[in-house]
Design a protein around this motif. Structure first.
Motif, PDB file in Angstrom:
ATOM      1  N   THR A  55      29.292  52.196  36.887  1.00 60.92           N
ATOM      2  CA  THR A  55      28.660  51.248  35.971  1.00 60.92           C
ATOM      3  C   THR A  55      27.991  51.937  34.787  1.00 60.92           C
ATOM      4  O   THR A  55      27.898  51.355  33.708  1.00 60.92           O
ATOM      5  N   SER A  56      27.531  53.168  34.959  1.00 62.49           N
ATOM      6  CA  SER A  56      26.988  53.892  33.807  1.00 62.49           C
ATOM      7  C   SER A  56      28.096  54.176  32.792  1.00 62.49           C
ATOM      8  O   SER A  56      27.880  54.104  31.583  1.00 62.49           O
ATOM      9  N   LEU A  57      29.294  54.457  33.284  1.00 63.56           N
ATOM     10  CA  LEU A  57      30.430  54.661  32.387  1.00 63.56           C
ATOM     11  C   LEU A  57      30.824  53.358  31.702  1.00 63.56           C
ATOM     12  O   LEU A  57      31.157  53.344  30.514  1.00 63.56           O
ATOM     13  N   GLY A  58      30.776  52.234  32.438  1.00 63.36           N
ATOM     14  CA  GLY A  58      31.101  50.946  31.832  1.00 63.36           C
ATOM     15  C   GLY A  58      30.177  50.617  30.674  1.00 63.36           C
ATOM     16  O   GLY A  58      30.607  50.073  29.650  1.00 63.36           O
ATOM     17  N   ALA A  59      28.892  50.955  30.814  1.00 61.93           N
ATOM     18  CA  ALA A  59      27.923  50.664  29.748  1.00 61.93           C
ATOM     19  C   ALA A  59      28.172  51.509  28.505  1.00 61.93           C
ATOM     20  O   ALA A  59      27.842  51.094  27.383  1.00 61.93           O
ATOM     21  N   ALA A 175      23.221  47.871  39.641  1.00 73.20           N
ATOM     22  CA  ALA A 175      22.556  47.143  38.563  1.00 73.20           C
ATOM     23  C   ALA A 175      21.670  48.058  37.724  1.00 73.20           C
ATOM     24  O   ALA A 175      21.626  47.936  36.495  1.00 73.20           O
ATOM     25  N   SER A 176      20.970  48.974  38.366  1.00 76.66           N
ATOM     26  CA  SER A 176      20.080  49.878  37.634  1.00 76.66           C
ATOM     27  C   SER A 176      20.857  50.718  36.636  1.00 76.66           C
ATOM     28  O   SER A 176      20.436  50.884  35.481  1.00 76.66           O
ATOM     29  N   ALA A 177      22.004  51.243  37.072  1.00 70.94           N
ATOM     30  CA  ALA A 177      22.812  52.062  36.170  1.00 70.94           C
ATOM     31  C   ALA A 177      23.314  51.246  34.988  1.00 70.94           C
ATOM     32  O   ALA A 177      23.348  51.725  33.844  1.00 70.94           O
ATOM     33  N   ALA A 178      23.718  49.998  35.259  1.00 74.04           N
ATOM     34  CA  ALA A 178      24.199  49.146  34.170  1.00 74.04           C
ATOM     35  C   ALA A 178      23.086  48.802  33.190  1.00 74.04           C
ATOM     36  O   ALA A 178      23.299  48.751  31.977  1.00 74.04           O
ATOM     37  N   ALA A 179      21.875  48.572  33.706  1.00 74.66           N
ATOM     38  CA  ALA A 179      20.771  48.099  32.856  1.00 74.66           C
ATOM     39  C   ALA A 179      20.134  49.214  32.041  1.00 74.66           C
ATOM     40  O   ALA A 179      19.793  49.005  30.873  1.00 74.66           O
ATOM     41  N   VAL A 180      19.946  50.380  32.632  1.00 74.06           N
ATOM     42  CA  VAL A 180      19.117  51.397  31.963  1.00 74.06           C
ATOM     43  C   VAL A 180      19.918  52.509  31.305  1.00 74.06           C
ATOM     44  O   VAL A 180      19.343  53.328  30.590  1.00 74.06           O
ATOM     45  N   THR A 181      21.232  52.566  31.505  1.00 68.99           N
ATOM     46  CA  THR A 181      21.989  53.685  30.954  1.00 68.99           C
ATOM     47  C   THR A 181      21.915  53.719  29.430  1.00 68.99           C
ATOM     48  O   THR A 181      21.670  54.776  28.828  1.00 68.99           O
ATOM     49  N   GLY A 189      17.874  60.956  23.309  1.00 65.52           N
ATOM     50  CA  GLY A 189      18.443  61.559  22.109  1.00 65.52           C
ATOM     51  C   GLY A 189      19.735  60.947  21.630  1.00 65.52           C
ATOM     52  O   GLY A 189      20.275  61.353  20.597  1.00 65.52           O
ATOM     53  N   GLY A 190      20.279  59.986  22.372  1.00 64.54           N
ATOM     54  CA  GLY A 190      21.476  59.281  21.927  1.00 64.54           C
ATOM     55  C   GLY A 190      22.786  59.904  22.337  1.00 64.54           C
ATOM     56  O   GLY A 190      23.849  59.396  21.962  1.00 64.54           O
ATOM     57  N   SER A 191      22.783  60.985  23.079  1.00 57.64           N
ATOM     58  CA  SER A 191      24.020  61.629  23.508  1.00 57.64           C
ATOM     59  C   SER A 191      24.568  60.945  24.761  1.00 57.64           C
ATOM     60  O   SER A 191      23.871  60.839  25.776  1.00 57.64           O
ATOM     61  N   LEU A 196      25.169  60.029  30.867  1.00 60.77           N
ATOM     62  CA  LEU A 196      25.979  60.017  32.083  1.00 60.77           C
ATOM     63  C   LEU A 196      25.519  61.078  33.089  1.00 60.77           C
ATOM     64  O   LEU A 196      25.484  60.829  34.291  1.00 60.77           O
ATOM     65  N   ALA A 197      25.151  62.255  32.590  1.00 58.83           N
ATOM     66  CA  ALA A 197      24.817  63.367  33.485  1.00 58.83           C
ATOM     67  C   ALA A 197      23.512  63.155  34.232  1.00 58.83           C
ATOM     68  O   ALA A 197      23.343  63.670  35.351  1.00 58.83           O
ATOM     69  N   VAL A 198      22.587  62.397  33.671  1.00 61.23           N
ATOM     70  CA  VAL A 198      21.266  62.259  34.277  1.00 61.23           C
ATOM     71  C   VAL A 198      21.341  61.614  35.659  1.00 61.23           C
ATOM     72  O   VAL A 198      20.460  61.829  36.501  1.00 61.23           O
ATOM     73  N   TRP A 199      22.402  60.884  35.938  1.00 59.45           N
ATOM     74  CA  TRP A 199      22.526  60.240  37.253  1.00 59.45           C
ATOM     75  C   TRP A 199      22.806  61.242  38.359  1.00 59.45           C
ATOM     76  O   TRP A 199      22.727  60.906  39.547  1.00 59.45           O
TER      77      TRP A 199
END
Length: 427
Positions: A55-59, A175-181, A189-191, A196-199
């Motif tokens: 889901t972080s990738l989907g966002a 849900a958390s990954a989708a909402a906060v990514t 910093g916008g990268s 993605l890596a922070v997960w």
């Protein structure tokens, strides 16, 4: 680990009673309570890690596509990688569990998730991105299959409540990954690489509770010897219920991965802001937090889970109709309805635990149903990407999603009948 500790505790207690008969016997050995709490922590942390990679990738899919130069078809292939890896690697989980123990395999799975999440954004190029994603998804695949096994093995009298807890944590992580990514990426910093890596930090935390169980290959306390993971194999493919459950799992996974991979993009293309689109995806995923706890408990109290299957399917059809007719106008309602429909996943997991009598049966049924199901789900996200690119809109992809809901409801009713694979496979 647990059985030797319990035997040592029993010997020590017996010796103490012989020397000092007046000493009271403890009501519950301390190691058992400590081990149970550690298992629950491990189950919850594992569940939290089973979807953020997706889901972080989907966002951030649009940013990843632009950075790596992906076409719509290649992006569709990227959204098909999760079910492909789950099908390929998930089938190996029961065999690995028999050889090394389920705790060791889940621990290794968490290590793979952590490594893949840290490597993926910096692998360079589409090929490296896909390879690192596959490493993460390999860890998710074996953990997916073995979670019902661990629940059945260690909590045989609490399958509904523990499956609900696990499913609730899984939905919360999704849900958390989708909402906060997206906002977290902007804050860092916008990268998109950092976003993605922070997960990977969450994956590292999930490794720790499983370390004491790496060498545990024995039976759980008070477990029936016939319920061991290394019991004789069943011919699960002879069971109609197993096949119905596999197809149900596959069709619900198709809808879930299309939703996780493409729904945010559907809303963005209809004029919704990127941050709002991520929140809408989060609403869809967060519906699984309360419902994933309620539905398994309700399912275990019913002799037939067909009515729940039909109710969830009806919500999905309504959500797809709204997404087709007015994606932006009723976006929050459609996200809500699709979130309810996506709770077919915890229902499927609960039925896996209910359709087999022993943890060995659950291991084989879980491996078969999930691997076959994810294999069935592979073409869905890829086909959506192809239809989107060649039709220039979302009408055909949404029609496909709605059409798949009909057979999903039909096989779900068959899978919900009060039967066990052991009875069918030995006829």
């Amino acid at each position: 680990m647990m059985a030797p500790m319990a035997r040592e505790e029993n010997r020590a207690t017996t010796s103490t009673r012989i020397r000092t008969p007046e000493t009271p016997t403890p009501a519950k050995p301390a190691p058992h309570a400590w081990t149970t709490r550690l298992l629950i922590a491990g189950i919850v942390l594992t569940a939290l890690n089973l979807r953020p990679a997706i889901t972080s990738l989907g966002a951030l899919l649009e940013e990843v596509r632009d950075a790596l130069g992906m076409s719509g078809s290649v992006a569709g292939l990227l959204t098909s990688v999760p079910p492909l890896c789950f099908a390929v690697f998930g089938v190996t989980a029961p065999r690995l569990a028999r050889r090394f123990g389920p705790g060791a395999v889940v621990c290794a799975g968490m290590v793979a998730i952590t490594a893949g999440l840290l490597i993926r954004p910096y692998a360079g190029g589409t090929g490296g991105f896909l390879a690192a994603s596959a490493l993460t998804l390999m860890g998710i695949a074996v953990s997916n299959v073995l979670m019902p096994v661990i629940v059945k093995r260690w909590f045989p009298d609490r399958v509904g409540s523990m499956t609900g807890l696990y499913s609730m944590a899984l939905a919360l992580g999704t849900a958390s990954a989708a909402a906060v990514t997206v906002p977290m990426t902007e804050a860092l910093g916008g990268s998109w690489q950092t976003g993605l890596a922070v997960w990977g930090a969450l994956g590292a935390a999930a490794v720790l509770p499983w370390l004491p169980f790496v060498r545990d290959r024995g039976t759980a306390p008070a477990e029936d010897p016939h319920a061991r993971v290394d019991a004789p194999r069943l011919r699960v493919t002879r069971s109609r219920t197993a096949w119905a459950l596999a197809v149900y799992f596959g069709l619900q996974a198709t809808g879930a991965y299309i939703t996780m991979g493409w729904m945010a993009q559907i809303f963005r293309d209809s004029g919704v802001h990127a941050g709002t689109a991520g929140l809408l995806l989060a609403v869809t995923m967060v519906m699984g937090v309360p419902l994933a706890f309620v539905i398994p408990r309700l399912a275990t109290r019913l002799p037939h889970q067909g009515p729940i299957v039909l109710a969830l399917g009806a919500c999905g059809l309504a959500g797809y109709a709204g997404l087709y007719l007015a994606p932006a106008g009723g976006s929050w309602l459609w996200a809500l309805l699709l979130g309810i429909s996506n709770c077919s996943f915890p229902l499927a997991l609960t039925m896996v635990g209910m359709r087999a009598r022993t943890s060995a049966g659950v291991a084989q049924l879980s491996g078969f149903a999930q691997s076959t199901g994810y294999l069935i789900s592979i073409p869905g996200p890829l086909l959506v990407g192809v239809l989107y690119q060649h039709s220039g809109g979302w009408g055909l992809p949404i029609a496909l999603m709605a059409g798949l809901m009909i057979p999903q409801m039909a096989v779900g009713v068959l899978a919900g009948r009060d039967r066990t694979v052991e009875a069918e496979a030995t006829r």
